[in-house]
Design a protein around this motif. Structure first.
Motif, short mmCIF file in Angstrom:
data_model
loop_
_atom_site.label_atom_id
_atom_site.label_comp_id
_atom_site.label_asym_id
_atom_site.label_seq_id
_atom_site.Cartn_x
_atom_site.Cartn_y
_atom_site.Cartn_z
N ASP A 1 0.75 -0.86 -0.07
CA ASP A 1 -0.29 -0.05 -0.28
C ASP A 1 0.86 1.54 -0.05
OD1 ASP A 1 -2.54 -1.37 0.21
OD2 ASP A 1 -2.36 -1.24 2.09
N VAL A 2 2.28 1.40 0.63
CA VAL A 2 2.85 2.66 0.54
C VAL A 2 4.03 2.48 -0.57
CG1 VAL A 2 2.71 2.44 2.78
CG2 VAL A 2 4.79 1.54 1.57
N ALA A 3 4.19 1.04 -1.40
CA ALA A 3 5.37 1.11 -2.48
C ALA A 3 4.93 0.53 -3.32
CB ALA A 3 6.47 0.43 -1.65
N THR A 4 5.58 0.75 -4.42
CA THR A 4 4.60 0.69 -5.86
C THR A 4 5.86 -0.95 -6.41
OG1 THR A 4 5.30 2.08 -6.74
CG2 THR A 4 3.13 1.29 -6.45
N GLN B 1 9.26 -1.67 -8.96
CA GLN B 1 9.41 -0.39 -10.39
C GLN B 1 9.00 -0.89 -11.63
OE1 GLN B 1 13.28 0.48 -10.37
NE2 GLN B 1 13.15 2.25 -11.27
N ARG C 1 5.34 5.53 -2.29
CA ARG C 1 4.42 6.29 -3.69
C ARG C 1 4.79 7.86 -2.54
NH1 ARG C 1 0.78 2.79 -5.30
NH2 ARG C 1 0.14 0.31 -4.76
N ASN C 2 5.06 7.98 -1.85
CA ASN C 2 5.02 9.34 -0.78
C ASN C 2 7.17 9.18 -0.32
OD1 ASN C 2 2.53 10.31 -1.40
ND2 ASN C 2 2.37 8.94 0.42
N ARG D 1 12.69 6.90 -1.80
CA ARG D 1 12.20 6.61 -3.13
C ARG D 1 12.16 5.58 -2.65
NH1 ARG D 1 7.69 8.39 -5.21
NH2 ARG D 1 8.31 11.12 -4.77
N ARG E 1 5.21 -1.69 -13.71
CA ARG E 1 4.41 -0.36 -14.06
C ARG E 1 3.51 -0.46 -15.03
NH1 ARG E 1 6.80 2.19 -18.53
NH2 ARG E 1 6.50 3.88 -18.20
N SER F 1 4.06 4.42 7.72
CA SER F 1 4.51 4.99 7.53
C SER F 1 4.62 6.40 7.75
CB SER F 1 4.16 5.20 5.85
OG SER F 1 2.46 5.44 6.14
N GLN G 1 9.43 1.02 -5.02
CA GLN G 1 9.62 2.85 -4.71
C GLN G 1 8.26 3.08 -4.04
OE1 GLN G 1 9.03 4.20 -9.25
NE2 GLN G 1 11.67 4.62 -8.94
#
Length: 367
Positions: free
Chosen positions: A27-30, A32, A192-193, A225, A35, A251, A190
């Motif tokens: 929920d806080v990262a994706t 890479q 998100r914030n 990030r 995409r 987070s 990565q």
């Protein structure tokens, strides 16, 4: 004094949430490598009930219609078309990662000419291209429009946007984007914030898990990030990421106040603090009333009736208060703002003044 609660449109604050809520890594990262890719195409929507492009003002629509008919083996030379049941549109879509040929995705359709509505139309087969110029999908289907427009001789009513719609599952993937993780030595997360504290916490949570699961620390934060994770031996990347993406982390982020002056919305972050400051707020209302008076002459004086101007001016400044604000935590800050009993525009002015005075320990974002 009982504090008056501000309306929901004024403050969108979740006071019941804890100071630092734990979230899953997914929920806080994706990832890479996972995409989306943007697709775009130009096409025609047909079957409109007189709400399409006027071909005189949109010549590209007529050219596209003639080209389509010629591709279908129909001669269209001579004369100008006057039909208004065709509209030129731009079709956009997002190509998800790891998608295979034959899968379906949703597409968005937006009018390019002067069409008034796309309701009831059908998108004709439209190739969708990526930034490299290659065709990755083909879109076709009925356009669903949520807005509508009704017009009479003296009035027109429009709700929503009738010139934009959506075709659910309207595009078929013709070519997949190569993205394989099987031969990759490491994967990159990565945030998100971007935040250094959150990046370190994510890396520590992954290392704590991999230390007990695989006997080694595999994650390392690179910047605010990016977190790089090495793949352990004897496990696929898909199964490994499925194990770590549900790890819980707390987070973090900078203290921020977001102000939208158009709607009067104020969003205050949980970490916002205000130094002790005195505030005076009062609204000045000036009312000017024109009450002309008719003056009659005395009997037999041969005078004339005249209108004498008379103006009444009233000035009122209700609820002028001086309050002391000291916000060591979010709930105290909101209670202090409530005690002032001001409207949304007053809250926005107060926050801007506190920021100018250097008492707002947060970033003020104006939208």
């Amino acid at each position: 004094m009982i504090a008056r609660l501000l309306t929901a449109a004024l403050l969108a604050i979740a006071l019941a949430a804890p100071a630092s809520a734990a979230s899953r890594i997914k929920d806080v990262a994706t990832l890479q490598a996972a995409r989306d890719n943007q697709l775009v195409g130009y096409g025609l929507v047909i079957g409109l009930q007189g709400s399409g492009d006027s071909l005189r003002n949109a010549p590209f629509t007529e050219q596209s219609m003639r080209a389509m008919l010629e591709n279908l083996g129909i001669a269209s030379e001579g004369g100008r078309a006057r039909a208004k049941n065709v509209a030129a549109v731009i079709v956009t879509a997002n190509l998800p990662p790891f998608v295979q040929s034959g899968a379906r995705i949703d597409v968005n359709v937006s009018s390019l000419g002067d069409a008034t509505s796309l309701a009831g139309g059908t998108l004709v087969m439209t190739p969708l291209r990526a930034a490299d110029g290659e065709i990755y999908a083909v879109a076709q289907g009925s356009v669903i429009v949520s807005g509508f427009s009704a017009q009479g001789q003296a009035e027109q009513l429009t709700q929503g946007v009738p010139t934009a719609g959506r075709v659910p599952n309207g595009a078929i993937i013709e070519r997949k984007v190569e993205a394989s993780l099987s031969d990759t030595a490491s994967l990159v997360l990565q945030l998100r914030n971007a935040d250094f504290s959150t990046a370190v916490r994510v890396a520590d949570a992954i290392n704590d898990y991999t230390g007990s699961r695989f006997g080694q620390r595999l994650a390392a934060e690179e910047d605010a990030r990016t977190i790089r994770i090495r793949r352990p031996k004897g496990i696929s990347f898909a199964r490994f990421y499925a194990e770590i993406e549900n790890l819980m982390v707390e987070s973090d982020g900078p203290a921020r106040v977001v102000v939208d002056e158009r709607t009067g919305t104020v969003v205050i972050g949980n970490d916002v603090r205000i130094s002790r400051v005195a505030i005076s707020h009062g609204a000045l209302t000036v009312r000017i009333t024109e009450m002309p008076q008719v003056v009659q002459p005395e009997p037999f004086s041969r005078g004339e009736t005249a209108v004498e101007p008379f103006t009444q001016i009233e000035a009122d400044q209700p609820d002028a208060k001086v309050a002391v604000l000291d916000g060591p935590d979010l709930q105290t800050l909101v209670s202090g703002l409530n005690r002032l009993g001001v409207k949304p525009d007053g809250i926005i002015a107060i926050l801007q003044g506190i920021k100018s005075a250097g008492a707002l320990q947060a970033e003020l974002v104006l939208q």
